[in-house]
Design a protein around this motif. Structure first.
Motif, short mmCIF file in Angstrom:
data_model
loop_
_atom_site.label_atom_id
_atom_site.label_comp_id
_atom_site.label_asym_id
_atom_site.label_seq_id
_atom_site.Cartn_x
_atom_site.Cartn_y
_atom_site.Cartn_z
N GLY A 185 4.45 -11.57 -1.04
CA GLY A 185 4.23 -10.34 -0.29
C GLY A 185 4.94 -9.16 -0.91
N GLU A 186 6.15 -9.38 -1.39
CA GLU A 186 6.90 -8.30 -2.05
C GLU A 186 6.24 -7.91 -3.37
OE1 GLU A 186 11.42 -7.37 -3.59
OE2 GLU A 186 11.13 -8.83 -1.99
N ARG A 187 5.77 -8.89 -4.13
CA ARG A 187 5.07 -8.60 -5.39
C ARG A 187 3.79 -7.81 -5.14
NH1 ARG A 187 6.06 -14.29 -7.47
NH2 ARG A 187 8.09 -14.10 -8.46
N ASP A 188 3.03 -8.23 -4.10
CA ASP A 188 1.80 -7.51 -3.76
C ASP A 188 2.11 -6.06 -3.36
OD1 ASP A 188 0.35 -9.81 -4.28
OD2 ASP A 188 0.02 -10.31 -2.17
N ASN B 84 4.75 -4.29 -4.21
CA ASN B 84 5.17 -3.57 -5.41
C ASN B 84 3.97 -3.19 -6.27
OD1 ASN B 84 7.87 -3.59 -4.77
ND2 ASN B 84 8.40 -5.22 -6.21
N GLN B 85 3.01 -4.12 -6.43
CA GLN B 85 1.84 -3.82 -7.26
C GLN B 85 1.01 -2.70 -6.64
OE1 GLN B 85 1.31 -5.10 -10.47
NE2 GLN B 85 -0.01 -3.30 -10.41
N GLN B 86 0.84 -2.70 -5.33
CA GLN B 86 0.11 -1.62 -4.67
C GLN B 86 0.82 -0.28 -4.89
OE1 GLN B 86 -0.08 -3.02 -0.63
NE2 GLN B 86 -1.91 -4.23 -0.99
N THR B 87 2.15 -0.29 -4.80
CA THR B 87 2.92 0.94 -5.01
C THR B 87 2.80 1.41 -6.45
OG1 THR B 87 4.47 0.24 -3.27
CG2 THR B 87 5.21 1.99 -4.77
N ILE B 88 2.86 0.49 -7.40
CA ILE B 88 2.71 0.82 -8.82
C ILE B 88 1.33 1.43 -9.07
CG2 ILE B 88 2.47 -0.18 -11.14
CD1 ILE B 88 4.65 -2.28 -10.15
N ASP B 89 0.29 0.81 -8.53
CA ASP B 89 -1.07 1.32 -8.71
C ASP B 89 -1.22 2.71 -8.12
OD1 ASP B 89 -1.64 -1.12 -9.92
OD2 ASP B 89 -2.71 -1.93 -8.17
N GLU B 90 -0.68 2.93 -6.92
CA GLU B 90 -0.75 4.24 -6.27
C GLU B 90 0.03 5.28 -7.08
OE1 GLU B 90 0.17 6.35 -1.95
OE2 GLU B 90 0.63 4.22 -2.22
N PHE B 91 1.22 4.91 -7.55
CA PHE B 91 2.06 5.78 -8.37
C PHE B 91 1.27 6.27 -9.59
CE2 PHE B 91 5.05 6.52 -11.82
CZ PHE B 91 6.18 7.07 -11.23
N ARG B 92 0.67 5.33 -10.30
CA ARG B 92 -0.05 5.67 -11.54
C ARG B 92 -1.33 6.46 -11.27
NH1 ARG B 92 1.18 0.01 -14.66
NH2 ARG B 92 3.16 0.67 -15.59
N ALA B 93 -2.00 6.17 -10.16
CA ALA B 93 -3.24 6.87 -9.83
C ALA B 93 -2.98 8.31 -9.38
CB ALA B 93 -3.99 6.12 -8.74
N ASN B 94 -1.77 8.60 -8.91
CA ASN B 94 -1.46 9.91 -8.32
C ASN B 94 -0.33 10.65 -9.03
OD1 ASN B 94 -3.35 9.76 -6.04
ND2 ASN B 94 -2.06 8.05 -5.41
N GLY B 95 -0.15 10.38 -10.31
CA GLY B 95 0.86 11.12 -11.08
C GLY B 95 2.28 10.96 -10.55
N GLY B 96 2.58 9.78 -10.02
CA GLY B 96 3.94 9.50 -9.56
C GLY B 96 4.16 9.73 -8.08
N LYS B 97 3.13 10.14 -7.37
CA LYS B 97 3.28 10.37 -5.92
C LYS B 97 2.74 9.16 -5.16
CE LYS B 97 2.98 15.42 -5.99
NZ LYS B 97 3.88 15.51 -7.07
N VAL B 98 3.46 8.77 -4.12
CA VAL B 98 3.02 7.66 -3.26
C VAL B 98 3.24 8.04 -1.81
CG1 VAL B 98 3.44 5.87 -5.01
CG2 VAL B 98 5.24 6.46 -3.41
N GLY B 99 2.55 7.34 -0.93
CA GLY B 99 2.70 7.57 0.51
C GLY B 99 3.55 6.49 1.13
N GLY B 100 3.34 6.29 2.41
CA GLY B 100 4.08 5.25 3.12
C GLY B 100 5.56 5.52 3.15
N GLN B 101 6.36 4.48 3.07
CA GLN B 101 7.81 4.62 3.19
C GLN B 101 8.44 5.43 2.05
OE1 GLN B 101 8.52 0.32 3.03
NE2 GLN B 101 9.94 0.69 1.38
N PHE B 102 7.72 5.58 0.93
CA PHE B 102 8.27 6.33 -0.21
C PHE B 102 7.78 7.78 -0.25
CE2 PHE B 102 8.16 1.91 -2.00
CZ PHE B 102 9.54 1.74 -2.05
N GLU B 103 6.94 8.19 0.68
CA GLU B 103 6.35 9.52 0.63
C GLU B 103 7.42 10.60 0.56
OE1 GLU B 103 2.85 12.20 2.70
OE2 GLU B 103 3.35 10.25 3.54
N GLY B 104 7.26 11.49 -0.44
CA GLY B 104 8.18 12.62 -0.60
C GLY B 104 9.52 12.24 -1.21
#
Length: 143
Positions: free
Chosen positions: A8-11, A13-33
């Motif tokens: 679950g943690e790996r999944d 992390n992978q979703q966060t990595i994919d979102e990071f790369r797709a959005n130039g380093g920006k992510v939502g959820g608990q890391f937003e901003g």
């Protein structure tokens, strides 16, 4: 059960990595901003390449990452990895990966810096209350 939580943690992390790369380093959820980087390290036991999304702090022109593991009783796996092999690389924003050397702060230096981190991100104060371990801080020094 531990395997399920690791998966679950790996999944996550992978979703966060994919979102990071797709959005130039920006992510939502608990890391937003929140300033986030991707830490590329080498597995301490496996020798395999690892990538972990990690909050970072730019304080006085220096980059720091904190091994809080959200207040769990063990340091995050990436902390073990960079203790074993301090050479790593990081991705910040849309910039290409940059080589760094990780330096774990000695206790006195860590204790002086931690309140500045809590000032910027109060959740790190909560993490510290959840555990008896000393939460490590690593400086990332550009090569």
């Amino acid at each position: 059960m531990a395997d399920d939580s690791m998966r679950g943690e790996r999944d996550f992390n992978q979703q966060t990595i994919d979102e990071f790369r797709a959005n130039g380093g920006k992510v939502g959820g608990q890391f937003e901003g929140f300033p986030l980087l991707l830490l590329h390290s080498t597995g301490a036991k496996s020798g395999e390449a690892r990538i972990n999304p990690t909050a970072y702090f730019d304080i006085d022109g220096r980059l720091y990452i904190v091994g809080s593991a959200a207040g769990r009783d063990r340091d995050p796996a990436w902390a073990f990895n960079i203790r074993e092999n301090s050479r790593a690389s990081i991705e910040i924003g849309a910039e290409p990966p940059k080589a760094v050397t990780a330096r774990e702060l000695p206790r006195a230096e860590r204790d002086e810096l931690y309140p500045k981190i809590v000032e910027r991100a109060p959740g790190f104060g909560e993490y510290e209350k959840r555990t008896d371990r000393v939460i490590p801080i690593f400086e990332l020094i550009s090569d």
